[in-house]
Design a protein around this motif. Structure first.
Motif, PDB file in Angstrom:
ATOM      1  N   ALA A 124      38.631 -11.046  -7.095  1.00 35.29           N
ATOM      2  CA  ALA A 124      37.208 -11.016  -6.977  1.00 35.29           C
ATOM      3  C   ALA A 124      36.563 -11.847  -8.063  1.00 35.29           C
ATOM      4  O   ALA A 124      35.649 -12.488  -8.031  1.00 35.29           O
ATOM      5  CB  ALA A 124      36.903  -9.443  -7.579  1.00 35.29           C
ATOM      6  N   LEU A 125      37.377 -11.996  -9.055  1.00 33.79           N
ATOM      7  CA  LEU A 125      36.721 -13.140 -10.239  1.00 33.79           C
ATOM      8  C   LEU A 125      36.934 -14.365  -9.801  1.00 33.79           C
ATOM      9  O   LEU A 125      35.902 -15.361 -10.198  1.00 33.79           O
ATOM     10  CB  LEU A 125      37.785 -12.856 -11.700  1.00 33.79           C
ATOM     11  CG  LEU A 125      37.530 -11.604 -12.367  1.00 33.79           C
ATOM     12  CD1 LEU A 125      38.688 -11.403 -13.525  1.00 33.79           C
ATOM     13  CD2 LEU A 125      35.976 -11.595 -12.980  1.00 33.79           C
ATOM     14  N   LEU A 126      37.763 -14.768  -9.107  1.00 34.99           N
ATOM     15  CA  LEU A 126      38.130 -16.166  -8.504  1.00 34.99           C
ATOM     16  C   LEU A 126      36.898 -16.293  -7.348  1.00 34.99           C
ATOM     17  O   LEU A 126      36.810 -17.753  -7.409  1.00 34.99           O
ATOM     18  CB  LEU A 126      39.553 -16.489  -8.145  1.00 34.99           C
ATOM     19  CG  LEU A 126      40.260 -16.397  -9.235  1.00 34.99           C
ATOM     20  CD1 LEU A 126      41.911 -16.674  -8.835  1.00 34.99           C
ATOM     21  CD2 LEU A 126      40.153 -17.622 -10.203  1.00 34.99           C
ATOM     22  N   ILE A 127      36.640 -15.358  -6.675  1.00 38.51           N
ATOM     23  CA  ILE A 127      35.467 -15.765  -5.735  1.00 38.51           C
ATOM     24  C   ILE A 127      34.371 -16.476  -6.494  1.00 38.51           C
ATOM     25  O   ILE A 127      33.706 -17.355  -6.040  1.00 38.51           O
ATOM     26  CB  ILE A 127      35.056 -14.457  -5.097  1.00 38.51           C
ATOM     27  CG1 ILE A 127      36.073 -13.869  -4.238  1.00 38.51           C
ATOM     28  CG2 ILE A 127      33.726 -14.582  -4.340  1.00 38.51           C
ATOM     29  CD1 ILE A 127      35.870 -12.563  -3.726  1.00 38.51           C
ATOM     30  N   ALA A 128      33.971 -16.109  -7.641  1.00 35.85           N
ATOM     31  CA  ALA A 128      32.755 -16.449  -8.398  1.00 35.85           C
ATOM     32  C   ALA A 128      33.170 -17.852  -8.949  1.00 35.85           C
ATOM     33  O   ALA A 128      32.414 -18.847  -8.937  1.00 35.85           O
ATOM     34  CB  ALA A 128      32.586 -15.742  -9.777  1.00 35.85           C
ATOM     35  N   ALA A 129      34.341 -18.206  -9.371  1.00 35.41           N
ATOM     36  CA  ALA A 129      34.697 -19.335  -9.858  1.00 35.41           C
ATOM     37  C   ALA A 129      34.814 -20.523  -8.694  1.00 35.41           C
ATOM     38  O   ALA A 129      34.234 -21.585  -8.966  1.00 35.41           O
ATOM     39  CB  ALA A 129      36.065 -19.410 -10.665  1.00 35.41           C
ATOM     40  N   ASN A 130      35.195 -19.838  -7.423  1.00 42.46           N
ATOM     41  CA  ASN A 130      35.404 -20.913  -6.498  1.00 42.46           C
ATOM     42  C   ASN A 130      33.931 -21.352  -5.881  1.00 42.46           C
ATOM     43  O   ASN A 130      33.824 -22.412  -5.541  1.00 42.46           O
ATOM     44  CB  ASN A 130      36.247 -20.640  -5.422  1.00 42.46           C
ATOM     45  CG  ASN A 130      37.799 -20.774  -5.769  1.00 42.46           C
ATOM     46  OD1 ASN A 130      38.129 -21.783  -5.939  1.00 42.46           O
ATOM     47  ND2 ASN A 130      38.404 -19.762  -5.904  1.00 42.46           N
ATOM     48  N   THR A 131      33.185 -20.534  -5.641  1.00 39.77           N
ATOM     49  CA  THR A 131      31.826 -20.619  -5.116  1.00 39.77           C
ATOM     50  C   THR A 131      30.966 -21.431  -6.015  1.00 39.77           C
ATOM     51  O   THR A 131      30.112 -22.387  -5.698  1.00 39.77           O
ATOM     52  CB  THR A 131      31.271 -19.402  -4.642  1.00 39.77           C
ATOM     53  OG1 THR A 131      31.277 -18.586  -6.060  1.00 39.77           O
ATOM     54  CG2 THR A 131      31.700 -18.720  -3.772  1.00 39.77           C
ATOM     55  N   SER A 132      31.143 -21.598  -7.455  1.00 35.99           N
ATOM     56  CA  SER A 132      30.603 -22.338  -8.457  1.00 35.99           C
ATOM     57  C   SER A 132      30.941 -23.756  -8.218  1.00 35.99           C
ATOM     58  O   SER A 132      29.984 -24.544  -8.618  1.00 35.99           O
ATOM     59  CB  SER A 132      30.812 -21.828  -9.789  1.00 35.99           C
ATOM     60  OG  SER A 132      32.194 -22.138 -10.224  1.00 35.99           O
ATOM     61  N   VAL A 133      31.996 -24.119  -7.375  1.00 29.93           N
ATOM     62  CA  VAL A 133      32.420 -25.507  -7.503  1.00 29.93           C
ATOM     63  C   VAL A 133      32.506 -25.975  -5.991  1.00 29.93           C
ATOM     64  O   VAL A 133      32.985 -27.203  -5.607  1.00 29.93           O
ATOM     65  CB  VAL A 133      33.781 -25.940  -8.197  1.00 29.93           C
ATOM     66  CG1 VAL A 133      33.575 -26.035  -9.588  1.00 29.93           C
ATOM     67  CG2 VAL A 133      34.900 -24.980  -7.657  1.00 29.93           C
ATOM     68  N   HIS A 134      31.846 -25.208  -5.062  1.00 29.83           N
ATOM     69  CA  HIS A 134      31.790 -25.519  -3.732  1.00 29.83           C
ATOM     70  C   HIS A 134      33.119 -25.234  -2.925  1.00 29.83           C
ATOM     71  O   HIS A 134      33.305 -26.122  -2.081  1.00 29.83           O
ATOM     72  CB  HIS A 134      30.935 -26.935  -3.294  1.00 29.83           C
ATOM     73  CG  HIS A 134      30.499 -26.792  -1.909  1.00 29.83           C
ATOM     74  ND1 HIS A 134      29.609 -25.826  -1.419  1.00 29.83           N
ATOM     75  CD2 HIS A 134      30.545 -27.941  -1.209  1.00 29.83           C
ATOM     76  CE1 HIS A 134      29.505 -26.491  -0.187  1.00 29.83           C
ATOM     77  NE2 HIS A 134      29.850 -27.687  -0.070  1.00 29.83           N
ATOM     78  N   LEU A 135      33.936 -24.700  -3.379  1.00 29.93           N
ATOM     79  CA  LEU A 135      35.310 -24.408  -2.438  1.00 29.93           C
ATOM     80  C   LEU A 135      35.383 -23.353  -1.776  1.00 29.93           C
ATOM     81  O   LEU A 135      35.728 -22.425  -1.975  1.00 29.93           O
ATOM     82  CB  LEU A 135      36.339 -24.383  -3.672  1.00 29.93           C
ATOM     83  CG  LEU A 135      36.924 -25.877  -4.285  1.00 29.93           C
ATOM     84  CD1 LEU A 135      38.158 -25.528  -5.150  1.00 29.93           C
ATOM     85  CD2 LEU A 135      37.467 -26.742  -3.205  1.00 29.93           C
ATOM     86  N   GLY A 136      34.365 -23.343  -0.889  1.00 30.24           N
ATOM     87  CA  GLY A 136      34.215 -22.278   0.091  1.00 30.24           C
ATOM     88  C   GLY A 136      35.561 -21.795   0.755  1.00 30.24           C
ATOM     89  O   GLY A 136      35.627 -20.413   0.953  1.00 30.24           O
ATOM     90  N   GLY A 137      36.384 -22.613   0.993  1.00 32.57           N
ATOM     91  CA  GLY A 137      37.689 -22.213   1.724  1.00 32.57           C
ATOM     92  C   GLY A 137      38.452 -21.329   0.810  1.00 32.57           C
ATOM     93  O   GLY A 137      38.994 -20.261   0.897  1.00 32.57           O
TER      94      GLY A 137
END
Length: 220
Positions: free
Chosen positions: A51-64
């Motif tokens: 759940a925390l990494l969802i926020a991290a990845n969306t912040s750098v446009h790593l949608g996959g």
């Protein structure tokens, strides 16, 4: 809340490390450590980390990668249920080597899933690196499904994912994630050795029980 999670906790190599990435990766490291010990807490900790990494990845446009963590939450819930059921039935989480059919299925699922998901990412444009992003996404799901079934081979899949995850995370500015992937690799090798030895012991015990039943049948 999301804004706070994506604030920088500190910097590494002049690149900010957001709180979401820091806390999520700490939870992920704890997950691997708990999985190595076949501890049931590995699954809820993984859900929190994902759940925390969802926020991290969306912040750098790593949608996959963000979508991967959504699926990881679902897969972790399944693994939690399966390990809990195993504990109720046998008193422990039993592990084993996969059969030839299971190994072929894991490879086929990883290959077909990577191709299909990469095409989806390319078509939607939600990832800067659709092929490695898809590979990590599918590989993580396959590894978790194998882990839920107690298959030794799940460590091999995680190692294959880590070898791509390190350069991908570093390239997209998630420096802390890249460093953690390196630690994952070391922990996965340790888990590989531990589960190899445990799987051999389970196999030998199973063979011994089978021999005893055969002998009892013959004497009867």
């Amino acid at each position: 809340m999301t804004g706070w999670l994506n604030d920088a906790a500190f910097t590494v190599a002049s690149k900010p490390v957001p709180w979401s990435d820091l806390l999520g990766q700490i939870a992920s490291l704890a997950t691997v450590w708990l999985a190595l010990r076949r501890n049931l807490w590995a699954w809820p900790v993984q859900i929190v980390g994902a759940a925390l990494l969802i926020a991290a990845n969306t912040s750098v446009h790593l949608g996959g990668s963000a979508m991967r963590n959504v699926v990881i939450i679902v897969a972790a819930a399944y693994g939690w249920w399966r390990w809990a059921r195993g504990r109720r039935d046998t008193g422990e989480v039993e592990i084993r080597f996969g059969t030839a059919h299971e190994r072929i299925a894991l490879v086929a699922l990883m290959a077909a899933g990577t191709v299909g998901f990469a095409q989806l990412l390319e078509h939607t444009g939600i990832s800067w690196a659709p092929w490695p992003d898809a590979y990590i996404f599918v590989g993580s799901v396959v590894a978790m499904l194998a882990q839920a079934r107690g298959l030794f081979e799940f460590w091999l899949v995680w190692i294959a994912v880590d070898l791509v995850g390190v350069p991908l995370a570093w390239q997209h500015g998630l420096v802390f994630s890249g460093l953690v992937y390196g630690v994952f690799l070391v922990m996965c090798v340790a888990g590989l050795v531990d589960w190899w030895n445990r799987s051999r012991r389970y196999r030998d015990k199973g063979a011994a029980r089978g021999a005893e039943r055969h002998l009892e049948g013959a004497t009867a």
